[in-house]
Write a protein that holds these residues in place. Structure first.
Motif, PDB file in Angstrom:
ATOM      1  N   LEU A  63       4.051 -16.889  10.263  1.00 36.10           N
ATOM      2  CA  LEU A  63       3.006 -15.894  10.510  1.00 36.10           C
ATOM      3  C   LEU A  63       1.751 -16.482  11.152  1.00 36.10           C
ATOM      4  CD1 LEU A  63       3.072 -13.883   7.147  1.00 36.10           C
ATOM      5  CD2 LEU A  63       3.888 -13.112   9.389  1.00 36.10           C
ATOM      6  N   ALA A 122      -2.205 -14.482   4.144  1.00 37.90           N
ATOM      7  CA  ALA A 122      -1.030 -13.730   3.669  1.00 37.90           C
ATOM      8  C   ALA A 122      -1.134 -13.679   2.140  1.00 37.90           C
ATOM      9  CB  ALA A 122       0.261 -14.420   4.089  1.00 37.90           C
ATOM     10  N   TRP A 123      -0.954 -12.496   1.585  1.00 33.46           N
ATOM     11  CA  TRP A 123      -1.145 -12.310   0.143  1.00 33.46           C
ATOM     12  C   TRP A 123       0.195 -11.905  -0.483  1.00 33.46           C
ATOM     13  CZ3 TRP A 123      -3.774  -7.513  -2.404  1.00 33.46           C
ATOM     14  CH2 TRP A 123      -3.945  -7.760  -3.778  1.00 33.46           C
ATOM     15  N   LEU A 168       6.774 -16.860   5.888  1.00 31.33           N
ATOM     16  CA  LEU A 168       5.312 -16.969   5.766  1.00 31.33           C
ATOM     17  C   LEU A 168       4.783 -18.034   6.721  1.00 31.33           C
ATOM     18  CD1 LEU A 168       5.002 -16.710   1.886  1.00 31.33           C
ATOM     19  CD2 LEU A 168       3.952 -15.129   3.522  1.00 31.33           C
ATOM     20  N   VAL A 174      -6.678 -10.039   4.964  1.00 31.77           N
ATOM     21  CA  VAL A 174      -5.256 -10.123   4.612  1.00 31.77           C
ATOM     22  C   VAL A 174      -4.434  -9.463   5.722  1.00 31.77           C
ATOM     23  CG1 VAL A 174      -3.476  -9.364   2.987  1.00 31.77           C
ATOM     24  CG2 VAL A 174      -5.657 -10.223   2.127  1.00 31.77           C
ATOM     25  N   LYS A 202      -1.145  -9.882   6.003  1.00 38.09           N
ATOM     26  CA  LYS A 202       0.206  -9.566   5.531  1.00 38.09           C
ATOM     27  C   LYS A 202       0.185  -9.518   4.007  1.00 38.09           C
ATOM     28  CE  LYS A 202       4.740  -9.348   6.243  1.00 38.09           C
ATOM     29  NZ  LYS A 202       5.371  -8.386   7.156  1.00 38.09           N
ATOM     30  N   GLU A 203       0.750  -8.449   3.447  1.00 36.12           N
ATOM     31  CA  GLU A 203       0.836  -8.339   1.996  1.00 36.12           C
ATOM     32  C   GLU A 203       2.309  -8.222   1.624  1.00 36.12           C
ATOM     33  OE1 GLU A 203      -1.440  -5.085   0.446  1.00 36.12           O
ATOM     34  OE2 GLU A 203      -1.108  -5.659  -1.642  1.00 36.12           O
ATOM     35  N   ILE A 220      -1.782 -19.024   2.524  1.00 38.03           N
ATOM     36  CA  ILE A 220      -0.882 -18.145   1.766  1.00 38.03           C
ATOM     37  C   ILE A 220      -1.437 -18.086   0.345  1.00 38.03           C
ATOM     38  CG2 ILE A 220       1.452 -17.782   0.908  1.00 38.03           C
ATOM     39  CD1 ILE A 220       2.370 -19.756   3.220  1.00 38.03           C
ATOM     40  N   LYS A 224      -7.381 -15.470   8.422  1.00 38.58           N
ATOM     41  CA  LYS A 224      -6.104 -14.730   8.303  1.00 38.58           C
ATOM     42  C   LYS A 224      -5.366 -15.206   7.058  1.00 38.58           C
ATOM     43  CE  LYS A 224      -4.458 -15.422  12.596  1.00 38.58           C
ATOM     44  NZ  LYS A 224      -3.355 -15.459  13.522  1.00 38.58           N
ATOM     45  N   VAL A 256      -0.774 -17.867   9.630  1.00 40.22           N
ATOM     46  CA  VAL A 256      -1.989 -17.527   8.876  1.00 40.22           C
ATOM     47  C   VAL A 256      -2.675 -18.829   8.456  1.00 40.22           C
ATOM     48  CG1 VAL A 256      -1.160 -15.292   8.051  1.00 40.22           C
ATOM     49  CG2 VAL A 256      -0.693 -17.357   6.701  1.00 40.22           C
TER      50      VAL A 256
END
Ligand code: TXA
Ligand code: MG
Length: 352
Positions: A320, A275-276, A317, A293, A295-296, A325, A273, A322
């Motif tokens: 999230l 985040a971008w 972030l 990804v 979350k963008e 990042i 997972k 993830v």
């Protein structure tokens, strides 16, 4: 006087801490002349005791300018500094109240707990109506670091401060989201004779703006050095790992993205997972990686907007959950320097 401010003054006078909004970030304030109150700051933040604190002061009202036509800032600074230079007065005149901290030779009575045992003191006159109202009502200096646990992300809303210290009954004055969003520029004027003025930390006020003021005083004393990090271990904002999210944050340049995507794909178990976070115009991503990804996020195109949003973004972030990042590097021109500096430190300290 507003009830909340009155309550805050009572707390401060009794030696307790108060969460104080400023235009840069929220501060964790204590009476700068009360040793036990100042010690509470270190205990609450988990901050090493050698790290000095900034003393926040009220802006002078117009009647305070004295008859000899001396700068109204002299009166403000004299209780804290034994040697207020023309450079200090000129910078105060231009940028205060505002996101600038001056490091000055300390006055005799300034607590060593505030200065970290150094011969200098940091002073700032913040430009936030609630901070000013509080400082006026308190009628004294408030020592305040950013209201976060040591090494973590500085808070830019009252809710962030509450998140940092959930178990305490800290009174937090809610002044809304901070306008500037990153900590003040720090200029060291304590060793003018030997080194000239030195920028210790970049903020919304740039080195060029500082130079612009100082050239009018003495062209010999323009800032020409920026001593960051290793030479100044006592400046916590200059530690290479700081302002850090708990999630690993990896900075990449646009040219590296495809190569990096390949590598991350090979490690897709670890990074399932992602985040971008990137600038909109460079939005090309290896399709296979794009599936991971979750979350963008598109970055604002100017440094002032990003400074305002950066810390809240890093906090969001972190929530999230993830694995990574993936954050596009910021441009290297000087307008981005302060926010790029924070992001770099956030990256180094991340993932722990
Ligand atoms: O914008 C800001 O400056 C915020 C708001 C709350 O005013 N405050 C802030 O405080 O960022 P803090 O403690 O998180 O960071 C202050 C930095 C530290 O890195 C500290 O080492 C440095 O200022 N500092 C304070 N007094 C100093 C001194 N006498 N000499 C050198 N550095 C000093
Ligand atoms: Mg801080």
């Amino acid at each position: 006087m507003n009830d909340q401010i009155q309550q805050a003054v009572i707390q401060l006078k009794a030696g307790y801490l108060v969460g104080m909004p400023t235009e840069t970030v929220y501060g964790l304030a204590a009476d700068a002349n009360n040793v036990n109150a100042v010690k509470k700051i270190f205990a609450t933040k988990g901050r090493p005791s050698g790290h000095p604190l900034i003393v926040h002061v009220a802006a002078p009202n117009s009647t305070q300018a004295n008859e000899a036509n001396q700068s109204k800032w002299l009166k403000v600074l004299e209780p804290w500094s034994r040697d207020v230079s023309p450079e200090a007065l000129a910078l105060a005149e231009k940028f205060w109240p505002g996101p600038l901290t001056l490091i000055l030779p300390k006055a005799k009575n300034v607590l060593r707990e505030v200065t970290g045992g150094q011969e200098t003191v940091g002073v700032r006159c913040p430009n936030h109506p609630i901070a000013q109202e509080l400082l006026n009502a308190f009628a004294g200096g408030l020592a305040a670091p950013s209201a976060n646990r040591f090494g973590r992300i500085s808070p830019t809303t009252a809710a962030h401060v509450r998140d940092e210290f959930p178990d305490s009954d800290l009174l937090i004055l809610d002044g809304g989201p901070c306008e500037v969003g990153i900590e003040s520029t720090i200029v060291d004027l304590s060793r003018l004779a030997s080194d000239g003025p030195v920028v210790l930390r970049l903020g919304a006020i740039s080195q060029e703006q500082i130079n612009g003021v100082l050239t009018h005083i003495n062209s010999q004393k323009r800032i020409d050095r920026n001593l960051e990090s290793s030479e100044l271990p006592r400046v916590s904002g200059s530690l290479s790992a700081h302002y850090a999210p708990k999630t690993k944050l990896l900075l990449y340049s646009a040219e590296q993205l495809n190569q990096l995507a390949q590598e991350l794909l090979l490690d897709s178990e670890k990074f399932s997972k992602i985040a971008w976070v990137h600038f909109h115009q460079q939005a090309t991503m290896n399709l296979a990686l794009k599936k991971t990804v979750v979350k963008e996020i598109f970055l604002p195109e100017n440094p002032t907007d990003l400074a305002r949003e950066l810390y809240a973004l890093l906090r969001d972030l972190d929530k999230l959950s993830v694995d990574l990042i993936l954050f596009q590097e910021l441009p290297s021109d000087s307008r981005w320097a302060a926010v790029k500096d924070r992001l770099g430190r956030a990256s180094v300290g991340s993932g722990t």
